[in-house]
Design a protein around this motif. Structure first.
Motif, PDB file in Angstrom:
ATOM      1  N   PRO A   1     -13.567  12.452  17.459  1.00  0.00           N
ATOM      2  CA  PRO A   1     -12.641  13.025  18.428  1.00  0.00           C
ATOM      3  C   PRO A   1     -13.280  13.110  19.816  1.00  0.00           C
ATOM      4  O   PRO A   1     -14.393  13.631  19.960  1.00  0.00           O
ATOM      5  N   PRO A   2     -12.605  12.619  20.848  1.00  0.00           N
ATOM      6  CA  PRO A   2     -13.157  12.728  22.197  1.00  0.00           C
ATOM      7  C   PRO A   2     -13.031  14.155  22.726  1.00  0.00           C
ATOM      8  O   PRO A   2     -12.260  14.966  22.195  1.00  0.00           O
ATOM      9  N   LEU A   3     -13.798  14.426  23.764  1.00  0.00           N
ATOM     10  CA  LEU A   3     -13.666  15.685  24.486  1.00  0.00           C
ATOM     11  C   LEU A   3     -12.879  15.385  25.757  1.00  0.00           C
ATOM     12  O   LEU A   3     -13.279  14.540  26.560  1.00  0.00           O
ATOM     13  N   VAL A   4     -11.756  16.061  25.936  1.00  0.00           N
ATOM     14  CA  VAL A   4     -10.898  15.860  27.102  1.00  0.00           C
ATOM     15  C   VAL A   4     -11.055  17.080  28.006  1.00  0.00           C
ATOM     16  O   VAL A   4     -10.869  18.220  27.561  1.00  0.00           O
ATOM     17  N   VAL A   5     -11.408  16.828  29.257  1.00  0.00           N
ATOM     18  CA  VAL A   5     -11.683  17.914  30.201  1.00  0.00           C
ATOM     19  C   VAL A   5     -10.566  17.945  31.241  1.00  0.00           C
ATOM     20  O   VAL A   5     -10.305  16.946  31.916  1.00  0.00           O
TER      21      VAL A   5
ATOM     22  N   ASP B   1     -10.620  17.178  21.261  1.00  0.00           N
ATOM     23  CA  ASP B   1     -10.901  18.546  21.685  1.00  0.00           C
ATOM     24  C   ASP B   1     -10.660  18.670  23.176  1.00  0.00           C
ATOM     25  O   ASP B   1     -10.873  17.718  23.942  1.00  0.00           O
ATOM     26  N   LEU B   2     -10.207  19.835  23.598  1.00  0.00           N
ATOM     27  CA  LEU B   2      -9.813  20.051  24.988  1.00  0.00           C
ATOM     28  C   LEU B   2     -10.653  21.147  25.624  1.00  0.00           C
ATOM     29  O   LEU B   2     -10.796  22.226  25.054  1.00  0.00           O
TER      30      LEU B   2
ATOM     31  N   THR C   1     -12.077  12.739  31.622  1.00  0.00           N
ATOM     32  CA  THR C   1     -11.942  13.748  32.663  1.00  0.00           C
ATOM     33  C   THR C   1     -11.229  13.160  33.867  1.00  0.00           C
ATOM     34  O   THR C   1     -11.048  11.936  33.957  1.00  0.00           O
ATOM     35  N   THR C   2     -10.826  14.006  34.780  1.00  0.00           N
ATOM     36  CA  THR C   2     -10.184  13.523  35.996  1.00  0.00           C
ATOM     37  C   THR C   2     -11.169  12.722  36.843  1.00  0.00           C
ATOM     38  O   THR C   2     -12.353  13.042  36.915  1.00  0.00           O
ATOM     39  N   TRP C   3     -10.668  11.684  37.469  1.00  0.00           N
ATOM     40  CA  TRP C   3     -11.481  10.782  38.279  1.00  0.00           C
ATOM     41  C   TRP C   3     -12.140  11.532  39.441  1.00  0.00           C
ATOM     42  O   TRP C   3     -11.513  12.352  40.110  1.00  0.00           O
ATOM     43  N   ARG C   4     -13.397  11.215  39.676  1.00  0.00           N
ATOM     44  CA  ARG C   4     -14.178  11.885  40.728  1.00  0.00           C
ATOM     45  C   ARG C   4     -13.647  11.629  42.131  1.00  0.00           C
ATOM     46  O   ARG C   4     -13.998  12.366  43.063  1.00  0.00           O
ATOM     47  N   GLY C   5     -12.805  10.624  42.325  1.00  0.00           N
ATOM     48  CA  GLY C   5     -12.234  10.353  43.641  1.00  0.00           C
ATOM     49  C   GLY C   5     -10.762  10.668  43.737  1.00  0.00           C
ATOM     50  O   GLY C   5     -10.067  10.167  44.623  1.00  0.00           O
TER      51      GLY C   5
END
Length: 239
Positions: free
Chosen positions: A34-38, A60-61, A134-138
């Motif tokens: 399972p990935p970790l989603v941030v 997982d969140l 995760t959300t893109w750094r840009g």
């Protein structure tokens, strides 16, 4: 880099007319577990990767904030009540996705995320090779970029695999925009069942997709022209 998020931005019709989107390679769906989603705010994970989450069946969140500052000056809800509403909306969205998940609520302040503390918290949840989305750094939103940077640091420290999803870039960017790493773009094509699950999960956030009240301060954060970008039959990941 903070970007102006005003008006209707680049329309979904403009994006869908861009031939390059059809040519991006597919993301190989081979996570070791399972990935970790941030997510900086409740709903970011749903807008960005709900289809992928439901296809994998488990994820997982990490809810970094409770999104309490989405409507500053609201005439309907104080921030503490809005935080509780958005927590409940996240729970309902995950239920609609039918994803096996553990939710880690960090309770960081919406609009005031501590990057150092977040990187340390994430490192404790990551292992070598684990996918971390995760959300893109840009992305142009300060919280999204802070969370993206912290996650990148945690992945570098642990050997986890960093995957980034754009949210607000679809608003301010444009096809072939040189500020966006299109060379890293990967598609996740969604079968009809995943598209339907994602649509149902997005609908679980009435505090964001509908006005809280008639005052301007209570306007919808995700009006139809924004939601159109997340109704595509595919999702985009920067690998």
């Amino acid at each position: 880099m903070v970007r102006p998020i005003a008006g209707e931005g680049t329309t979904e019709g403009t994006w869908r007319a861009w031939a390059a989107m059809e040519q991006w390679p597919a993301l190989s769906l081979d996570p070791p577990g399972p990935p970790l989603v941030v997510a900086p705010h409740p709903d970011d994970e749903i807008l960005g990767v709900a289809g992928l989450m439901t296809m994998l069946g488990a994820a997982d969140l990490v809810a970094v904030t409770d999104g309490e500052a989405s409507h500053p000056g609201s005439t309907v809800y104080p921030q503490e009540e809005l935080a509780a509403i958005r927590q409940a909306e996240t729970d309902e969205a995950l239920r609609r996705l039918r994803v096996t998940t553990t939710v880690y609520r960090l309770g960081q302040p919406d609009g005031g995320i501590d990057e150092e503390r977040l990187a340390a918290d994430l490192a404790r949840l990551l292992t070598p090779g684990r996918w971390c989305l995760t959300t893109w750094r840009g992305d142009g939103h300060p919280d999204h970029e802070t969370v993206g940077r912290a996650t990148a640091r945690a992945c570098a420290a642990t050997g986890a695999r960093l995957l980034e999803y754009p949210i607000w870039a679809w608003h301010w960017a444009y096809p072939d925009d040189p500020d966006v790493p299109w060379d890293r773009a990967r598609r996740v094509d969604l079968p009809p069942a995943a598209q339907a699950a994602k649509a149902a999960a997005i609908a679980a956030f009435p505090s964001q997709i509908a006005p809280l009240g008639p005052a301007e301060a209570d306007a919808a954060i995700l009006p139809p022209h924004v939601l159109a970008r997340f109704a595509r039959p595919f999702e985009v990941i920067f690998e």
